[in-house]
Design a protein around this motif. Structure first.
Motif, PDB file in Angstrom:
ATOM      1  N   THR A   1     -12.285  46.127 -11.828  1.00  0.00           N
ATOM      2  CA  THR A   1     -12.328  46.366 -13.277  1.00  0.00           C
ATOM      3  C   THR A   1     -11.292  45.476 -13.948  1.00  0.00           C
ATOM      4  O   THR A   1     -10.830  44.506 -13.345  1.00  0.00           O
ATOM      5  CB  THR A   1     -12.091  47.876 -13.577  1.00  0.00           C
ATOM      6  OG1 THR A   1     -12.291  48.097 -14.963  1.00  0.00           O
ATOM      7  CG2 THR A   1     -10.721  48.339 -13.153  1.00  0.00           C
ATOM      8  N   ASN A   2     -10.932  45.791 -15.184  1.00  0.00           N
ATOM      9  CA  ASN A   2      -9.946  44.965 -15.886  1.00  0.00           C
ATOM     10  C   ASN A   2      -8.680  45.752 -16.193  1.00  0.00           C
ATOM     11  O   ASN A   2      -8.629  46.965 -16.028  1.00  0.00           O
ATOM     12  CB  ASN A   2     -10.548  44.371 -17.166  1.00  0.00           C
ATOM     13  CG  ASN A   2     -11.051  45.441 -18.117  1.00  0.00           C
ATOM     14  OD1 ASN A   2     -10.617  46.577 -18.082  1.00  0.00           O
ATOM     15  ND2 ASN A   2     -11.993  45.060 -18.970  1.00  0.00           N
ATOM     16  N   GLN A   3      -7.670  45.055 -16.656  1.00  0.00           N
ATOM     17  CA  GLN A   3      -6.366  45.651 -16.921  1.00  0.00           C
ATOM     18  C   GLN A   3      -6.446  46.715 -18.003  1.00  0.00           C
ATOM     19  O   GLN A   3      -5.768  47.737 -17.932  1.00  0.00           O
ATOM     20  CB  GLN A   3      -5.370  44.537 -17.299  1.00  0.00           C
ATOM     21  CG  GLN A   3      -3.963  45.011 -17.560  1.00  0.00           C
ATOM     22  CD  GLN A   3      -3.708  45.355 -19.019  1.00  0.00           C
ATOM     23  OE1 GLN A   3      -4.299  44.764 -19.915  1.00  0.00           O
ATOM     24  NE2 GLN A   3      -2.843  46.317 -19.267  1.00  0.00           N
ATOM     25  N   GLN A   4      -7.298  46.518 -18.996  1.00  0.00           N
ATOM     26  CA  GLN A   4      -7.419  47.491 -20.084  1.00  0.00           C
ATOM     27  C   GLN A   4      -7.947  48.827 -19.548  1.00  0.00           C
ATOM     28  O   GLN A   4      -7.516  49.895 -19.992  1.00  0.00           O
ATOM     29  CB  GLN A   4      -8.361  46.965 -21.182  1.00  0.00           C
ATOM     30  CG  GLN A   4      -7.783  45.832 -21.987  1.00  0.00           C
ATOM     31  CD  GLN A   4      -7.912  44.464 -21.306  1.00  0.00           C
ATOM     32  OE1 GLN A   4      -8.559  44.327 -20.276  1.00  0.00           O
ATOM     33  NE2 GLN A   4      -7.274  43.459 -21.891  1.00  0.00           N
ATOM     34  N   ALA A   5      -8.851  48.784 -18.577  1.00  0.00           N
ATOM     35  CA  ALA A   5      -9.381  50.021 -17.987  1.00  0.00           C
ATOM     36  C   ALA A   5      -8.280  50.765 -17.240  1.00  0.00           C
ATOM     37  O   ALA A   5      -8.200  51.995 -17.297  1.00  0.00           O
ATOM     38  CB  ALA A   5     -10.548  49.704 -17.054  1.00  0.00           C
TER      39      ALA A   5
ATOM     40  N   ARG B   1       3.223  55.654 -12.186  1.00  0.00           N
ATOM     41  CA  ARG B   1       4.512  55.662 -11.482  1.00  0.00           C
ATOM     42  C   ARG B   1       4.355  55.238 -10.027  1.00  0.00           C
ATOM     43  O   ARG B   1       5.167  54.480  -9.508  1.00  0.00           O
ATOM     44  CB  ARG B   1       5.142  57.057 -11.579  1.00  0.00           C
ATOM     45  CG  ARG B   1       6.555  57.087 -11.109  1.00  0.00           C
ATOM     46  CD  ARG B   1       7.457  56.243 -12.013  1.00  0.00           C
ATOM     47  NE  ARG B   1       8.795  56.307 -11.504  1.00  0.00           N
ATOM     48  CZ  ARG B   1       9.495  55.256 -11.081  1.00  0.00           C
ATOM     49  NH1 ARG B   1       9.002  54.047 -11.180  1.00  0.00           N
ATOM     50  NH2 ARG B   1      10.695  55.408 -10.593  1.00  0.00           N
ATOM     51  N   ILE B   2       3.302  55.716  -9.369  1.00  0.00           N
ATOM     52  CA  ILE B   2       3.055  55.309  -7.980  1.00  0.00           C
ATOM     53  C   ILE B   2       2.789  53.815  -7.913  1.00  0.00           C
ATOM     54  O   ILE B   2       3.298  53.116  -7.038  1.00  0.00           O
ATOM     55  CB  ILE B   2       1.883  56.121  -7.380  1.00  0.00           C
ATOM     56  CG1 ILE B   2       2.293  57.583  -7.213  1.00  0.00           C
ATOM     57  CG2 ILE B   2       1.442  55.530  -6.044  1.00  0.00           C
ATOM     58  CD1 ILE B   2       1.157  58.521  -6.866  1.00  0.00           C
ATOM     59  N   ARG B   3       1.997  53.311  -8.868  1.00  0.00           N
ATOM     60  CA  ARG B   3       1.716  51.871  -8.912  1.00  0.00           C
ATOM     61  C   ARG B   3       3.005  51.080  -9.084  1.00  0.00           C
ATOM     62  O   ARG B   3       3.232  50.082  -8.396  1.00  0.00           O
ATOM     63  CB  ARG B   3       0.753  51.572 -10.072  1.00  0.00           C
ATOM     64  CG  ARG B   3       0.437  50.098 -10.239  1.00  0.00           C
ATOM     65  CD  ARG B   3      -0.416  49.837 -11.458  1.00  0.00           C
ATOM     66  NE  ARG B   3       0.123  50.353 -12.700  1.00  0.00           N
ATOM     67  CZ  ARG B   3       1.145  49.804 -13.377  1.00  0.00           C
ATOM     68  NH1 ARG B   3       1.748  48.730 -12.916  1.00  0.00           N
ATOM     69  NH2 ARG B   3       1.566  50.335 -14.511  1.00  0.00           N
ATOM     70  N   GLU B   4       3.878  51.545  -9.956  1.00  0.00           N
ATOM     71  CA  GLU B   4       5.158  50.864 -10.173  1.00  0.00           C
ATOM     72  C   GLU B   4       6.036  50.915  -8.930  1.00  0.00           C
ATOM     73  O   GLU B   4       6.692  49.928  -8.590  1.00  0.00           O
ATOM     74  CB  GLU B   4       5.893  51.494 -11.353  1.00  0.00           C
ATOM     75  CG  GLU B   4       5.244  51.217 -12.692  1.00  0.00           C
ATOM     76  CD  GLU B   4       5.802  52.076 -13.815  1.00  0.00           C
ATOM     77  OE1 GLU B   4       6.627  52.976 -13.549  1.00  0.00           O
ATOM     78  OE2 GLU B   4       5.394  51.853 -14.976  1.00  0.00           O
ATOM     79  N   LEU B   5       6.053  52.066  -8.251  1.00  0.00           N
ATOM     80  CA  LEU B   5       6.851  52.189  -7.033  1.00  0.00           C
ATOM     81  C   LEU B   5       6.342  51.264  -5.933  1.00  0.00           C
ATOM     82  O   LEU B   5       7.111  50.822  -5.092  1.00  0.00           O
ATOM     83  CB  LEU B   5       6.859  53.638  -6.539  1.00  0.00           C
ATOM     84  CG  LEU B   5       7.700  54.600  -7.374  1.00  0.00           C
ATOM     85  CD1 LEU B   5       7.425  56.035  -6.975  1.00  0.00           C
ATOM     86  CD2 LEU B   5       9.177  54.277  -7.234  1.00  0.00           C
ATOM     87  N   LYS B   6       5.071  50.971  -5.953  1.00  0.00           N
ATOM     88  CA  LYS B   6       4.490  50.059  -4.970  1.00  0.00           C
ATOM     89  C   LYS B   6       4.602  48.602  -5.444  1.00  0.00           C
ATOM     90  O   LYS B   6       4.072  47.699  -4.805  1.00  0.00           O
ATOM     91  CB  LYS B   6       3.030  50.419  -4.699  1.00  0.00           C
ATOM     92  CG  LYS B   6       2.890  51.728  -3.945  1.00  0.00           C
ATOM     93  CD  LYS B   6       1.443  51.953  -3.593  1.00  0.00           C
ATOM     94  CE  LYS B   6       1.302  52.714  -2.326  1.00  0.00           C
ATOM     95  NZ  LYS B   6       1.674  52.057  -1.129  1.00  0.00           N
ATOM     96  N   ASP B   7       5.283  48.399  -6.561  1.00  0.00           N
ATOM     97  CA  ASP B   7       5.503  47.065  -7.124  1.00  0.00           C
ATOM     98  C   ASP B   7       4.173  46.347  -7.362  1.00  0.00           C
ATOM     99  O   ASP B   7       4.005  45.191  -7.019  1.00  0.00           O
ATOM    100  CB  ASP B   7       6.415  46.241  -6.202  1.00  0.00           C
ATOM    101  CG  ASP B   7       7.027  45.061  -6.934  1.00  0.00           C
ATOM    102  OD1 ASP B   7       7.188  45.141  -8.162  1.00  0.00           O
ATOM    103  OD2 ASP B   7       7.338  44.047  -6.269  1.00  0.00           O
ATOM    104  N   MET B   8       3.242  47.092  -7.950  1.00  0.00           N
ATOM    105  CA  MET B   8       1.904  46.572  -8.216  1.00  0.00           C
ATOM    106  C   MET B   8       1.696  46.508  -9.719  1.00  0.00           C
ATOM    107  O   MET B   8       2.053  47.431 -10.438  1.00  0.00           O
ATOM    108  CB  MET B   8       0.859  47.497  -7.570  1.00  0.00           C
ATOM    109  CG  MET B   8      -0.564  47.037  -7.730  1.00  0.00           C
ATOM    110  SD  MET B   8      -1.762  48.242  -7.066  1.00  0.00           S
ATOM    111  CE  MET B   8      -1.800  47.782  -5.365  1.00  0.00           C
ATOM    112  N   LYS B   9       1.156  45.424 -10.192  1.00  0.00           N
ATOM    113  CA  LYS B   9       0.863  45.270 -11.611  1.00  0.00           C
ATOM    114  C   LYS B   9      -0.497  45.896 -11.914  1.00  0.00           C
ATOM    115  O   LYS B   9      -1.326  46.076 -11.021  1.00  0.00           O
ATOM    116  CB  LYS B   9       0.849  43.798 -11.986  1.00  0.00           C
ATOM    117  CG  LYS B   9       2.172  43.103 -11.742  1.00  0.00           C
ATOM    118  CD  LYS B   9       2.554  42.297 -12.942  1.00  0.00           C
ATOM    119  CE  LYS B   9       3.853  41.585 -12.715  1.00  0.00           C
ATOM    120  NZ  LYS B   9       4.983  42.275 -13.260  1.00  0.00           N
ATOM    121  N   GLN B  10      -0.720  46.196 -13.184  1.00  0.00           N
ATOM    122  CA  GLN B  10      -2.009  46.759 -13.586  1.00  0.00           C
ATOM    123  C   GLN B  10      -3.148  45.807 -13.235  1.00  0.00           C
ATOM    124  O   GLN B  10      -4.219  46.243 -12.827  1.00  0.00           O
ATOM    125  CB  GLN B  10      -2.022  47.050 -15.091  1.00  0.00           C
ATOM    126  CG  GLN B  10      -1.278  48.295 -15.481  1.00  0.00           C
ATOM    127  CD  GLN B  10      -1.403  48.603 -16.969  1.00  0.00           C
ATOM    128  OE1 GLN B  10      -1.719  47.737 -17.779  1.00  0.00           O
ATOM    129  NE2 GLN B  10      -1.149  49.854 -17.320  1.00  0.00           N
TER     130      GLN B  10
END
Length: 141
Positions: free
Chosen positions: A34-38, A16-25
């Protein structure tokens, strides 16, 4: 309780914090090396070790405590304080803080125009000197 999210699910808080900061995985993954799966695995985890949590917090630009104490209700209250402050200033207007200019914008525009004029004159003089030098060097040959 099955439809509600567990209040201490650290992975969801990170998500949720990542989304609020408009950051993608992918961006968070790159910041952590690292990678997106991690990142997806971290966000699906109910717990995370303290060392990894410190790294994630640093990459997100928040404190570890901010992640641990994150809740949607706190976020709503946090943003409401901004709205309350914006609409309640000492003059009783509803247009946010009243900032009076301490300078005349037209005076600043004229100053900028005069500065540009001086710079253009210096450039013109430099070009004249360059042309004069080139003409003298051609006459010398």
């Amino acid at each position: 309780m099955s439809t509600l999210t567990k209040p201490n699910h650290i992975g969801r808080k990170i998500s949720r914090i990542r989304e609020l900061k408009d950051m993608k995985q992918e961006a968070l993954a790159q910041a952590l090396g690292t990678n997106q799966q991690a990142i997806s695995a971290i966000e699906n985890s109910e717990t995370i070790d303290e060392e990894k949590l410190v790294e994630v917090a640093k990459a997100l630009g928040v404190s570890v405590e901010a992640i641990k104490n994150f809740s949607e209700e706190n976020m709503i209250n946090y943003f409401n304080t901004f709205a309350d402050n914006a609409f309640s200033n000492s003059q009783g207007t509803n247009f946010g803080n009243s900032n009076a200019c301490t300078f005349n914008p037209l005076d600043k525009l004229l100053e900028a125009f005069e500065e540009n004029k001086k710079l253009y004159e210096r450039l013109l003089q430099a070009e004249k000197e360059k042309n004069e030098y080139l003409e003298n060097s051609l006459k010398g040959k």
